[in-house]
Design an enzyme around this catalytic site. Structure first.
Site, PDB file in Angstrom:
ATOM      1  CB  CYS A   8      22.594 -11.795  25.942  1.00 41.74           C
ATOM      2  SG  CYS A   8      21.605 -11.664  24.451  1.00 41.74           S
ATOM      3  CB  CYS A 277      24.894 -19.575  15.505  1.00 47.67           C
ATOM      4  SG  CYS A 277      26.508 -18.809  15.727  1.00 47.67           S
ATOM      5  CG  ASP A 394      38.734 -20.391  19.445  1.00 48.97           C
ATOM      6  OD1 ASP A 394      38.718 -19.313  18.835  1.00 48.97           O
ATOM      7  OD2 ASP A 394      38.885 -20.466  20.675  1.00 48.97           O
ATOM      8  CB  CYS A 431      27.996 -12.314  13.198  1.00 46.92           C
ATOM      9  SG  CYS A 431      26.457 -13.001  13.866  1.00 46.92           S
ATOM     10  CB  CYS A 491      23.784 -19.350  10.531  1.00 49.32           C
ATOM     11  SG  CYS A 491      24.297 -17.679  10.000  1.00 49.32           S
ATOM     12  CB  CYS A 494      30.980 -15.201  10.090  1.00 50.77           C
ATOM     13  SG  CYS A 494      31.078 -16.761  10.980  1.00 50.77           S
TER      14      CYS A 494
END
Length: 544
Positions: A8, A277, A394, A431, A491, A494
Site C-alpha cells: 500500500c 527497504c 529488475d 518478505c 533491509c 530477501c
C-alpha cells in the site's frame, strides 16, 4: 515484473487555520477544501496498490466530523473520476481542511471492501474517534492476534494486521487516559515488530504522521506555511507544486503532529539503526521519486552500470558485436537497461511492448500468471529477429513471468539468443514487512542454491530452466553502491536471509523447516481456517 506487489501507500494533507487560500499549481485552494487534493496525490502513488483506494476527511462544521469514502479498484474507479458528476458528489461528501488517503494491494481479502483503508474507529468522545491508514506489515501478527483473542470477550472481524493496529492504538486512549498522540504512538509501537508508516486523523482535527523505528517504509512531507502534505513518495508532493528543496524525509521513529495551528516533530521510539527497504529503489517506487534523499532513477541507472561492469569483467560474458542489443522488461528495468547499454556501447531497444490496459496483475496461480504475461507483453520481431538479446529484468521472484517472456522472445521475436541479466541479487527469502512474497518453496533461486553461494554452474542450471542462453545476477554489495547508502542501513533480508527484527527472523527459520502443503500464494503468517503451519502457531504463542 507482474509477480510482485507492494501492500500500500499513504498520503495526508492539512490546511492550517488561515483565511487565505493556498496556491496549488496556479490554482487557489480554499482553506476548508484541502481534502480535494487526496485523489490527485493517490494517483501519483498508484504504483503502490491498485486493489482499493480511500480517504477520510475532517469536517469541523459538519455533524459527521470524520467522513470516509473508499472502494475497490484503482483510484480513478474508486473515486469515479471518469464521471464528473459522481466524482463531484463523492468529493463534496468528504470536503474538509484535513484528510488522509490510502491505496492498497494485499493478498488477503482481495475482493472485500472491508479490507480497504482508511480504517475508522467511531467513538462518543472525539479524542477517541479516529481514522488511520498504514503502509507496511507486522511480522508479529500472529502473536498480537492471539494476545487479543486470549480474552473470550474480544473478537477480530478480519484477517488483517490493520485491524490489530487499530485496536492497539485504541487501547492507548482507553478509560480516562489522555495521552498525547505521540505518547499513544509510542505505547502502541512497543508491541509492534515490523514495518509501518502511519497517517492518523481524529475528530478533534489532530493529525499524526509516523514512521517506524527502522524507517523500513518511505515517508516524506512538505510545508509551505499554509499547507502541510505527507506521502509515501516524494512525487506526490512534487506534483502538488512543492519544490524538491521543500520536501523532507521523516526520520525513523519520528512522528509529526499537525493541528490547525501548525506542526511539531517528535520522536516516539528510539532508532539505533535504519533498515530502509532496498526494493523501494529497485522496483516499487515511482521512478520520479526520491526516497531518503536518494533518487530512484539514479539508483536504477547505477544498477545498470553494475550489470555492465560485471559483463565486462567476466570471461564467460557475451561477446559484444553489431548483433548485440540490450532490451528491458518494461517498465521498471528501463533505467538499468539504458545504463548497461550505454556502458557496453550497444543499442538499447524496446523489444517488448507492454499493454498498459491489460488490467490488474494479481490473478492467482501459475496458469493465471502465464495467461496474464502473454496478454501483457508483445515481442517485436522487427527489433529482436536474429539479435543476441541482453534481457534486463529488475528481479526474479517465482520466475513465471520471465520464463514465458524468454520463450516468446525466441518464438515470436525470433531472437538468436536471449541472455538474462538481473539488476538484483537472487531473492532467497520471503518478505514479512509488506511485500507480497509467499513462501521459500515458491521462490525461484532457493530451488537451485540450497543455501549455497551463487556459482557459474548454478547460474547455468537456472538459465536452462528459463530456456535462456545464460543468466547473471548482481552480487549483494552492488545494491548499497547503487543506492548510495551503506548496506547496514538497508533491509536486504530477501537477498540475504538476515532480518532486521526478531520476529522476521523467526518466521524465516520456521519457513525453512516447514513441511506443510498449503496452497501456492499462502503466506506463512496467514491464519485463515487451519491452513497455517502447526509449528508456527505453536511457536507464536504470546510471549511474556
Amino acid at each position: 515484473m507482474s509477480e510482485l506487489h507492494h501492500e500500500c501507500g499513504i498520503v495526508a494533507v492539512y490546511h492550517y487555520n488561515t483565511a487565505s487560500p493556498s496556491q496549488i499549481l496556479g490554482e487557489e485552494l480554499p482553506p476548508g477544501e484541502a481534502s480535494r487534493l487526496i485523489p490527485r496525490m493517490l494517483l501519483d502513488i498508484q504504483n503502490r496498490g491498485q486493489l482499493a483506494a480511500g480517504m477520510t476527511a475532517y469536517r469541523p462544521t459538519q455533524t459527521n466530523l470524520l467522513a470516509t469514502h473508499k472502494d475497490l479498484g484503482p483510484v480513478s474507479e474508486a473515486f469515479r473520476m471518469s464521471h464528473q458528476a459522481k466524482y463531484d458528489a463523492i468529493m463534496s461528501s468528504v470536503v474538509g481542511p484535513a484528510a488522509i488517503g490510502h491505496v492498497r494491494y494485499a493478498t488477503c481479502g482481495k475482493d472485500d471492501i472491508n479490507y480497504a483503508q482508511p480504517f475508522v474507529r467511531p467513538h462518543l468522545e472525539k479524542r477517541k474517534w479516529f481514522s488511520f491508514a498504514f503502509n507496511g506489515q507486522l511480522a508479529n501478527y500472529i502473536d498480537l492476534r492471539q494476545e487479543v483473542l486470549s480474552t473470550a470477550e474480544h473478537h477480530l472481524a478480519l484477517e488483517s494486521d490493520t485491524e490489530l493496529v487499530m485496536h492497539y492504538l485504541s487501547r492507548q486512549f482507553s478509560g480516562d487516559r489522555r495521552p498525547t498522540l505521540v505518547e499513544a504512538m509510542a505505547g502502541a509501537a512497543q508491541r509492534f515488530d515490523g514495518a509501518y508508516s502511519i497517517v492518523f486523523l481524529n475528530a478533534n482535527g489532530e493529525m499524526l504522521v509516523a514512521r517506524d523505528p527502522l524507517g523500513m517504509k518511505p515517508l516524506c512531507y512538505a510545508d509551505d506555511g499554509k499547507l502541510f502534505a505527507a506521502a509515501s513518495e516524494s512525487v506526490a508532493l512534487l506534483n502538488l507544486g512543492f519544490s524538491k528543496d521543500d520536501i523532507r524525509f521523516l526520520g525513523a521513529g519520528e512522528a509529526i503532529v499537525v493541528t490547525e495551528k501548525g506542526k511539531t516533530i517528535e520522536r516516539f521510539a528510539p532508532a539505533a539503526r535504519t533498515a530502509h527497504c532496498f526494493f523501494e529503489w529497485i522496483y516499487f517506487a515511482n521512478v520520479a521519486s526520491s526516497l531518503d534523499n536518494r533518487s530512484v532513477y539514479q539508483s536504477r541507472y547505477a544498477l545498470g552500470l553494475e550489470l555492465a561492469r560485471l559483463e565486462l569483467e567476466r570471461p564467460d560474458s557475451v561477446p559484444i558485436d553489431e548483433d548485440v542489443i540490450v532490451c528491458p522488461v518494461p517498465d521498471t528495468s528501463k533505467a538499468a537497461a539504458d545504463a548497461m547499454a550505454f556502458k557496453l556501447g550497444v543499442p538499447c531497444r524496446e523489444g517488448l511492448m507492454r499493454n498498459r490496459y491489460s488490467g490488474r496483475t494479481f490473478i492467482e496461480g501459475p496458469e493465471g500468471r502465464i495467461k496474464k504475461v502473454k496478454s501483457k507483453y508483445t515481442p517485436l520481431r522487427e527489433v529482436l529477429e536474429d539479435k543476441v538479446v541482453l534481457l534486463v529484468e529488475d528481479s526474479i521472484v517465482r520466475s513465471t513471468t520471465l520464463s514465458v517472456l524468454v520463450d516468446r522472445i525466441k518464438e515470436i521475436g525470433r531472437a538468436r539468443e536471449v541472455h538474462v541479466r538481473v539488476a538484483c541479487p537472487p531473492i532467497v527469502a520471503p518478505c514479512y514487512y509488506g511485500i507480497d512474497m509467499s513462501r521459500i518453496r515458491e521462490l525461484f533461486a532457493p530451488r537451485f542454491m540450497e543455501g549455497n553461494q551463487m556459482t557459474p554452474e548454478i547460474e547455468a542450471e537456472m538459465a536452462r530452466k528459463l530456456s535462456a542462453d545464460s543468466l547473471r545476477y548482481l552480487p549483494v554489495e552492488s545494491i548499497a553502491r547503487a543506492i548510495g547508502l551503506p548496506g547496514h542501513s538497508l533491509c536486504q533480508a530477501c537477498i540475504t536471509g538476515r532480518y532486521p527484527t526478531s520476529c522476521g527472523q523467526e518466521l524465516y527459520e520456521l519457513d525453512l523447516g516447514a513441511k506443510d502443503e498449503s496452497p501456492e500464494g499462502k503466506r506463512l503468517f496467514d491464519v485463515e481456517e487451519t491452513e497455517a503451519p502447526r509449528e508456527l502457531l505453536e511457536a507464536s504463542a504470546p510471549r511474556t
